[in-house]
Design an enzyme around this catalytic site. Structure first.
Site, PDB file in Angstrom:
ATOM      1  N   GLU A 176      28.279  12.613 -49.697  1.00 37.04           N
ATOM      2  CA  GLU A 176      28.714  13.626 -49.018  1.00 37.04           C
ATOM      3  C   GLU A 176      28.050  14.843 -49.309  1.00 37.04           C
ATOM      4  OE1 GLU A 176      31.074  14.439 -47.280  1.00 37.04           O
ATOM      5  OE2 GLU A 176      31.601  16.461 -47.480  1.00 37.04           O
ATOM      6  N   CYS A 187      34.371  20.517 -27.189  1.00 32.50           N
ATOM      7  CA  CYS A 187      34.803  21.332 -26.240  1.00 32.50           C
ATOM      8  C   CYS A 187      36.392  21.980 -26.537  1.00 32.50           C
ATOM      9  CB  CYS A 187      35.122  20.794 -24.937  1.00 32.50           C
ATOM     10  SG  CYS A 187      33.519  20.070 -24.271  1.00 32.50           S
ATOM     11  N   LYS A 196      33.314  20.499 -34.237  1.00 33.19           N
ATOM     12  CA  LYS A 196      34.141  20.118 -35.242  1.00 33.19           C
ATOM     13  C   LYS A 196      35.223  19.062 -34.955  1.00 33.19           C
ATOM     14  CE  LYS A 196      36.698  21.467 -39.192  1.00 33.19           C
ATOM     15  NZ  LYS A 196      35.855  20.871 -40.192  1.00 33.19           N
ATOM     16  N   LYS A 232      26.538  17.335 -46.635  1.00 30.34           N
ATOM     17  CA  LYS A 232      26.548  18.703 -46.340  1.00 30.34           C
ATOM     18  C   LYS A 232      25.379  19.736 -46.230  1.00 30.34           C
ATOM     19  CE  LYS A 232      29.705  19.113 -45.958  1.00 30.34           C
ATOM     20  NZ  LYS A 232      31.033  18.308 -45.538  1.00 30.34           N
ATOM     21  N   GLU A 258      23.599  18.867 -42.719  1.00 28.62           N
ATOM     22  CA  GLU A 258      24.435  19.277 -41.526  1.00 28.62           C
ATOM     23  C   GLU A 258      24.080  20.858 -41.170  1.00 28.62           C
ATOM     24  OE1 GLU A 258      28.726  18.738 -41.006  1.00 28.62           O
ATOM     25  OE2 GLU A 258      28.797  18.506 -43.206  1.00 28.62           O
ATOM     26  N   TRP A 284      30.513  21.796 -25.527  1.00 31.68           N
ATOM     27  CA  TRP A 284      29.664  20.742 -26.277  1.00 31.68           C
ATOM     28  C   TRP A 284      29.305  19.668 -25.488  1.00 31.68           C
ATOM     29  CZ3 TRP A 284      29.294  15.691 -27.986  1.00 31.68           C
ATOM     30  CH2 TRP A 284      28.400  15.463 -29.165  1.00 31.68           C
ATOM     31  N   HIS A 297      13.795  -0.140 -55.018  1.00 33.00           N
ATOM     32  CA  HIS A 297      13.596  -1.143 -53.868  1.00 33.00           C
ATOM     33  C   HIS A 297      13.151  -0.530 -52.648  1.00 33.00           C
ATOM     34  CE1 HIS A 297      15.693  -3.835 -56.540  1.00 33.00           C
ATOM     35  NE2 HIS A 297      16.424  -2.766 -56.772  1.00 33.00           N
ATOM     36  N   ASN A 336      38.366  18.762 -21.512  1.00 34.92           N
ATOM     37  CA  ASN A 336      37.736  18.304 -22.753  1.00 34.92           C
ATOM     38  C   ASN A 336      38.016  16.752 -22.939  1.00 34.92           C
ATOM     39  OD1 ASN A 336      37.240  17.934 -25.423  1.00 34.92           O
ATOM     40  ND2 ASN A 336      39.306  18.399 -26.228  1.00 34.92           N
ATOM     41  N   GLY A 337      36.845  16.148 -22.845  1.00 34.95           N
ATOM     42  CA  GLY A 337      37.027  14.537 -23.140  1.00 34.95           C
ATOM     43  C   GLY A 337      35.784  13.801 -22.436  1.00 34.95           C
ATOM     44  N   ARG A 369      34.585  23.999 -32.021  1.00 37.23           N
ATOM     45  CA  ARG A 369      34.645  22.969 -30.876  1.00 37.23           C
ATOM     46  C   ARG A 369      33.497  22.455 -30.248  1.00 37.23           C
ATOM     47  NH1 ARG A 369      39.776  20.978 -31.048  1.00 37.23           N
ATOM     48  NH2 ARG A 369      39.145  19.602 -29.471  1.00 37.23           N
TER      49      ARG A 369
HETATM   50  C1  F6R Z   1      31.234  16.668 -41.877  1.00 33.79           C
HETATM   51  C2  F6R Z   1      32.261  16.764 -41.235  1.00 33.79           C
HETATM   52  C3  F6R Z   1      32.431  15.669 -40.462  1.00 33.79           C
HETATM   53  C4  F6R Z   1      33.983  15.002 -40.287  1.00 33.79           C
HETATM   54  C5  F6R Z   1      34.065  13.763 -39.260  1.00 33.79           C
HETATM   55  C6  F6R Z   1      35.370  13.213 -39.237  1.00 33.79           C
HETATM   56  O1  F6R Z   1      31.219  18.038 -42.607  1.00 33.79           O
HETATM   57  O2  F6R Z   1      33.147  17.473 -41.027  1.00 33.79           O
HETATM   58  O3  F6R Z   1      31.506  14.361 -40.583  1.00 33.79           O
HETATM   59  O4  F6R Z   1      34.231  14.658 -41.440  1.00 33.79           O
HETATM   60  O5  F6R Z   1      33.361  14.137 -38.062  1.00 33.79           O
HETATM   61  O6  F6R Z   1      36.434  14.393 -38.732  1.00 33.79           O
HETATM   62  P1  F6R Z   1      37.683  14.285 -39.025  1.00 33.79           P
HETATM   63  O7  F6R Z   1      37.743  14.218 -40.387  1.00 33.79           O
HETATM   64  O8  F6R Z   1      38.322  15.307 -38.075  1.00 33.79           O
HETATM   65  O9  F6R Z   1      38.067  12.794 -38.604  1.00 33.79           O
END
Ligand code: F6R
Length: 611
Positions: free
Chosen positions: A484, A2, A606, A488, A491, A79, A507, A105-106, A27
């Protein structure tokens, strides 16, 4: 999760709130709303969907009210956590009388108990949200003093909150308060703003106050007063932000993600430059002396998502080079494993936002058990950076796309430098410091080469964009990288994808490999190439197409792959930084060709400030 915004000044509030919400959309983007004081009435307009849907509704509301609204208001982009995304559940929420509007937010953990209490006092609820409780609670406690009512209400809330509150009876002030969710105040010229994040106010000011835990602010057009948790007025620290507005704008790129991938050479360069003085690594860590680094006997890296993947790379290198038992732990699992923590343990929390609730809670747990904590954070003054014993900032600038790219690269570089730094103190660095710094200084140029030569990845993405399952395999650091790369891809493209240690396929997972499965095999570890080649043959002989990712002069990979992605040569430990770049582009182009919402993938946000 949010984004919240508030504005008080001399301009029309609605367009300012809408523009800021658009910036904060990363957000949360399932619904949005604004409440603006118009005369003595709060005009509350909300809409399911993205901010553009809200914009259309606000335009018609403004037309209906004679073409203008007031100069004070609050806004929110959501969100969803409690209640589905729809017009009613979106914020702002109004109190029973319609005289108080709240954005939040929260998560209010005791919202059910408070709801029952308020229903007992005749308050009827229209939404399914936890936030509506806050609006009614403030009204229930309000006896003519808005600040007191907000403070008393906040004291009754369990959970996390950043709140912006507007009272129709007080047209000259907004009240803001926060606990465990971020809130900043932008100090403008005859106007002031509150927001969840800095980019939202950069069009108005670069002077920012970051509210601390349980601090409350009274925000007027020409003055801001901040009170600590004991209600004592305090002199807030004003930070001057040196990013310009374009660093938070797309700057001609089709998506923020594309722009942020291309910014990686600059990000790495700035991050390295920040910690090299007179030819030596210098973190200037006030809380950690050299003796401490010599004494540590175990290291935990706690983080989530991509930041956790940085931890996986880093802890493999730590164990290999520093010979210190090192473990990356998903922050959300940390306390459950009852970790062994003492004064010889180093806990490193890695976070782009510095607000991730799981990481923050894991870090607090470590501190409460007597361990010193170091954070690696991108956002200046964020909660994790403020609460850790020391902090190393990554210098990535604002990262807007939900999928992290440049912050990930900056985190990796900080980790390499930290390992080299501890290694020097303990007599086991990667290599002599001057050679190490030379290798790091060459990294931006190599990243640039990968970026300049990325167009072919769009063609490759075109070939594989409709695959149902995509597996990534690798060994050692390449396995960490596979994690990673797979995250990427899934997502942003919504293609099912998994990462496996290459030797683990046989396995169980091999049963999933069939004609048409795509396997991306990351092969940067030359010493492990023979084993990787056999693992590749295991999948190709079962019908998989294979893309290999390997350094320029690695022999034997072309023959066993359908396509090959080549990387510039570099020191072994730097390969994770290089190999991720084509993987980011590949994911980006697959998502682009599939028509996905790249910067704001479905269901994601985010900054994850909920547990
Ligand atoms: C993936 C991504 C998330 C963040 C995770 C941690 O592309 O961005 O997996 O890495 O939510 O977020 P931070 O780094 O803000 O603690």
């Amino acid at each position: 999760m949010c984004g919240i915004i508030g504005y008080i000044g001399s301009q029309q509030a609605a367009p300012i709130l809408l523009d800021a919400l658009q910036i904060l959309e990363y957000r949360g983007y399932d619904s949005a709303g604004i409440a603006v004081l118009h005369g003595s009435t709060i005009v509350n307009v909300k809409a399911k969907g993205k901010v553009n849907a809200l914009r259309a509704r606000v335009d018609s509301a403004v037309q209906g009210l004679g073409g203008s609204l007031g100069t004070m208001g609050i806004g929110h982009t959501r969100w969803a956590t409690h209640g589905k995304p729809d017009d009613i559940n979106s914020h702002p929420h109004l109190s029973r009388s319609g005289k108080i509007a709240v954005v939040h937010n929260g998560i209010i953990e005791n919202h059910t108990a408070l709801r029952l209490l308020l229903e007992g006092h005749g308050f009827n609820f229209v939404s399914e949200t936890d936030t509506e409780v806050v609006a009614h609670l403030i009204e229930y406690l309000y006896r003519g003093d808005p600040v007191k009512a907000v403070r008393e209400a906040a004291a009754m809330l369990d959970g996390s909150y950043a709140l912006g509150v507007l009272f129709s009876e007080y047209p000259d002030m907004l009240v803001a308060v926060k606990k465990d969710s971020p809130l900043i105040i932008g100090l403008g010229d005859n106007e002031n703003l509150i927001a969840s994040d800095i980019p939202a106010v950069l069009g108005h000011t670069r002077n920012i106050v970051r509210l601390g835990e349980e601090e409350l602010a009274v925000v007027k057009r020409d003055a801001v007063t901040v009170y600590d948790r004991y209600d004592t007025e305090m002199i807030p620290d004003v930070m001057h932000i040196d990013w310009d507005v374009t660093s938070a704008a797309k700057d001609g790129y089709e998506h923020f993600m594309l722009k942020e991938i291309a910014e990686q050479p600059k990000t790495v360069k700035n991050t390295v430059a920040a910690y090299v003085k007179d030819g030596h690594i210098d973190f200037s860590l006030a809380s950690f002396d050299e003796e401490y680094f010599r004494s540590i006997d175990k290291i935990y890296v706690i983080a989530c998502g991509s930041a956790y993947h940085v931890g996986v790379v880093a802890t493999q290198l730590m164990e290999q080079y520093l010979r210190i038992p090192s473990r990356a732990v998903l922050a959300s699992e940390f306390s459950y494993m009852d970790p062994i923590l003492d004064e010889k343990t180093l806990v490193i929390a890695v976070s782009q936002s510095g607000e991730t609730s799981d990481t923050l809670n894991a870090m607090r747990y470590a501190k409460a058990h007597g361990t010193r904590t170091l954070s690696v954070v991108n956002i200046l003054g964020s909660t994790i950076s403020a609460e850790s014993d020391d902090v190393i900032y990554t210098h990535a600038g604002p990262e807007i796309a939900v999928a992290t790219t440049k912050a990930y690269s900056a985190q990796l570089v900080v980790m390499y430098m930290l390992i080299e730094y501890i290694g020097i103190l303990r007599g086991c660095p990667f290599m002599p410091e001057d050679e190490f710094l030379n290798a790091l200084h060459e990294l931006p140029q190599k990243l640039q080469e990968l970026i300049d030569d990325s167009a072919y990845l769009r063609d490759l993405a075109g070939i594989y964009q409709n695959r149902k399952d995509i597996f990534f395999i690798g060994k050692n650091l390449d396995y960490a990288l596979s994690l990673e790369a797979s995250l990427k891809l899934k997502e942003i493209s919504y293609i099912h994808s998994e990462a496996y240690a290459a030797g683990e396929l046989k396995h169980g997972t091999l049963s999933l490999i069939q004609n048409g499965t795509l396997v991306i095999a990351i092969c940067t570890r030359k010493e492990l190439l023979p084993q990787m080649l056999s693992n590749i043959k295991e999948v190709s002989s079962r019908g998989a197409d294979v893309i290999t990712v390997a350094e320029e002069n690695t022999d034997g990979v072309e023959e066993c792959s359908t396509h090959c992605i080549r990387l510039p040569e570099s020191a072994d430990f730097l390969q994770p930084s290089l190999a991720i770049v084509p993987m980011q582009y590949f994911s980006y182009y697959v998502a682009l060709l599939r028509g996905c919402s790249i910067d704001q993938p479905r269901n994601l946000a985010k900054s994850v400030t909920v547990k």
